[in-house]
Design an enzyme around this catalytic site. Sequence first.
Site, PDB file in Angstrom:
ATOM      1  CE1 TYR A  98      23.378  26.793  48.615  1.00  0.00           C
ATOM      2  CE2 TYR A  98      24.046  26.771  50.929  1.00  0.00           C
ATOM      3  CZ  TYR A  98      23.760  27.474  49.762  1.00  0.00           C
ATOM      4  OH  TYR A  98      23.861  28.832  49.743  1.00  0.00           O
TER       5      TYR A  98
ATOM      6  CG  PHE B 227      45.155  39.983  33.344  1.00  0.00           C
ATOM      7  CD1 PHE B 227      45.452  39.731  32.012  1.00  0.00           C
ATOM      8  CD2 PHE B 227      43.881  39.657  33.804  1.00  0.00           C
ATOM      9  CE1 PHE B 227      44.508  39.161  31.167  1.00  0.00           C
ATOM     10  CE2 PHE B 227      42.938  39.086  32.961  1.00  0.00           C
ATOM     11  CZ  PHE B 227      43.250  38.835  31.641  1.00  0.00           C
ATOM     12  CB  THR B 228      42.035  43.295  31.663  1.00  0.00           C
ATOM     13  OG1 THR B 228      41.844  41.886  31.627  1.00  0.00           O
ATOM     14  CG2 THR B 228      42.763  43.742  30.399  1.00  0.00           C
TER      15      THR B 228
ATOM     16  CG  ASP C 197      47.213  35.992  38.040  1.00  0.00           C
ATOM     17  OD1 ASP C 197      46.879  34.797  37.895  1.00  0.00           O
ATOM     18  OD2 ASP C 197      46.700  36.915  37.397  1.00  0.00           O
TER      19      ASP C 197
ATOM     20  CE  LYS D  99      42.671  32.541  31.810  1.00  0.00           C
ATOM     21  NZ  LYS D  99      41.535  33.158  32.498  1.00  0.00           N
TER      22      LYS D  99
ATOM     23  NE  ARG E 212      44.140  41.380  25.910  1.00  0.00           N
ATOM     24  CZ  ARG E 212      43.237  41.038  26.841  1.00  0.00           C
ATOM     25  NH1 ARG E 212      43.441  40.034  27.646  1.00  0.00           N
ATOM     26  NH2 ARG E 212      42.136  41.721  26.988  1.00  0.00           N
TER      27      ARG E 212
ATOM     28  CG  PHE F 172      39.211  44.422  26.609  1.00  0.00           C
ATOM     29  CD1 PHE F 172      39.557  45.114  27.757  1.00  0.00           C
ATOM     30  CD2 PHE F 172      38.958  43.065  26.707  1.00  0.00           C
ATOM     31  CE1 PHE F 172      39.638  44.462  28.982  1.00  0.00           C
ATOM     32  CE2 PHE F 172      39.046  42.405  27.924  1.00  0.00           C
ATOM     33  CZ  PHE F 172      39.378  43.103  29.053  1.00  0.00           C
TER      34      PHE F 172
END
Length: 467
Positions: free
Chosen positions: A74, A126-127, A217, A260, A384, A451
């Site tokens: 933990y 970005f969303t 980002d 990614k 998009r 979306f």
Amino acid sequence: MENKKFMPEPFRIKMVEYMSILDKESRKEAIKKAGYNTFLVRSDECYIDLLTDSGTNAMSDRQWAGLMLGDEAYAGSRNFYHLEQVVREYFGFKYIVPTHQGRGAENILSSLLIKPGDYVPGNMYFTTTRFHQERNGATFRDIIIDEAHDPSIDLPFKGNVDLNKLQALIDEVGAERIPYICLAVTVNLAGGQPVSMANIRAVSELAHKHGIKVMYDATRCVENAYFIKEREEGYQDKTIKEIVHEMFSYGDGCTMSGKKDCLTNIGGFLCMNDHDLYVRATGMVVQFEGMPSYGGLAGRDMEAMAIGITESVQYEYISHRVNQIRYLGEKLEAAGVPMVKPYGGHAIFIDARAFLDHLTQDEFPAQALSAALYEFSGVRTMERGIISAGRDVVTGKNHYPKLETIRLTIPRRVYTYAHLDFVADAVIELYKRRRDISGLKWKYEPKVLRFFTGTFETINPELIKGF
Ligand code: PLI
């Protein structure tokens, strides 16, 4: 031979996963049932799945072996310390807070740095990133160069920040109302376009002169580094690792979606150099994600991410990845399919407005094209465009993005050039029948990130006339 333009996959296949091939009638039924939203189609109903490159990576044998080294304590898992050491070495930031994925890091960063009434400039939205900024009371300002909004303009660094736009915002609202700049490397919604090192340096100088933090980002930072190596004077002889390290040396921290460029299926983290911010971030992570030494992740996931980072900067891997995108782009371009140029690092973006030039933007050309390509071939892609762009939080009116695209996103190390041939053929055949494709209208419009779960109806009786 090693200089062939498109070298074969730099890996061999040790385990296989069979794909589903549905017949035409089943595909028609599946997309209708999904409300013409490819997010709502089941994975088993897709043939080649290019919805996203997020979490869809194939892990290596070394990463799978790493899973067995998971320390599921933990507190104080050794995998956290390994991840911390790798992130420090490759990214260069002092502190790292793991999160379950990128938006977990965005949530913490936005909550800690934004006050209501603030502005957060970024090189295109970005969303999820903009969602968290707005949820905490900020207004997002797009400061990317104008050319990024034009699909046909071919520039080596189309993700660059327009410094005049940044300066104008500082003059307009005052630096004290800009807690940080969100600098995306690469820029997803511009087509996976990179930012040059010179631009990163200049943004950092201007921001820091005014006491504004630069938070990256970092989601696709390795792809950005590859483009710098290929395109920017002075970087040809540097390694990808060195370039990534230099990119981050100009900033104050980052959010990262490990799904990614860290080559994993889940995970993310937040980094910073400021100790006080780190302490506050650990206070948030325990509320929303878990202990600061696991942040919503299993120990094994952190191990896979640490190993993934070391693999992602290998030249053979990243050059093959970017070349796969290029290969698909060149095939489509030869057939006259309109696309965002130049080809980006993770996807080909088809210009749906030009592809379906018989539809207005209010007939949702990208949503319709994405649905039609699925129905036609079983290839799943993502809208998009106007649907992803959502509504203005103040006026409630639709945003009308200039880029109305579908994204053919290539998962890392998953598909071969043969799969891409199939995708190219499907798009090219559909292009010949483009006038048969119907527009769409809303059936159900969700209030948030519409979306993902929105549903639609066709305007004409059939999605693809006569198919
Ligand atoms: O999906 P997350 O929460 O791990 O990461 C959010 C996120 C942040 N920034 C950028 C540039 C992204 O592309 C991103 C997620 N992208 C997804 C899911 C995509 O399909 O592109």
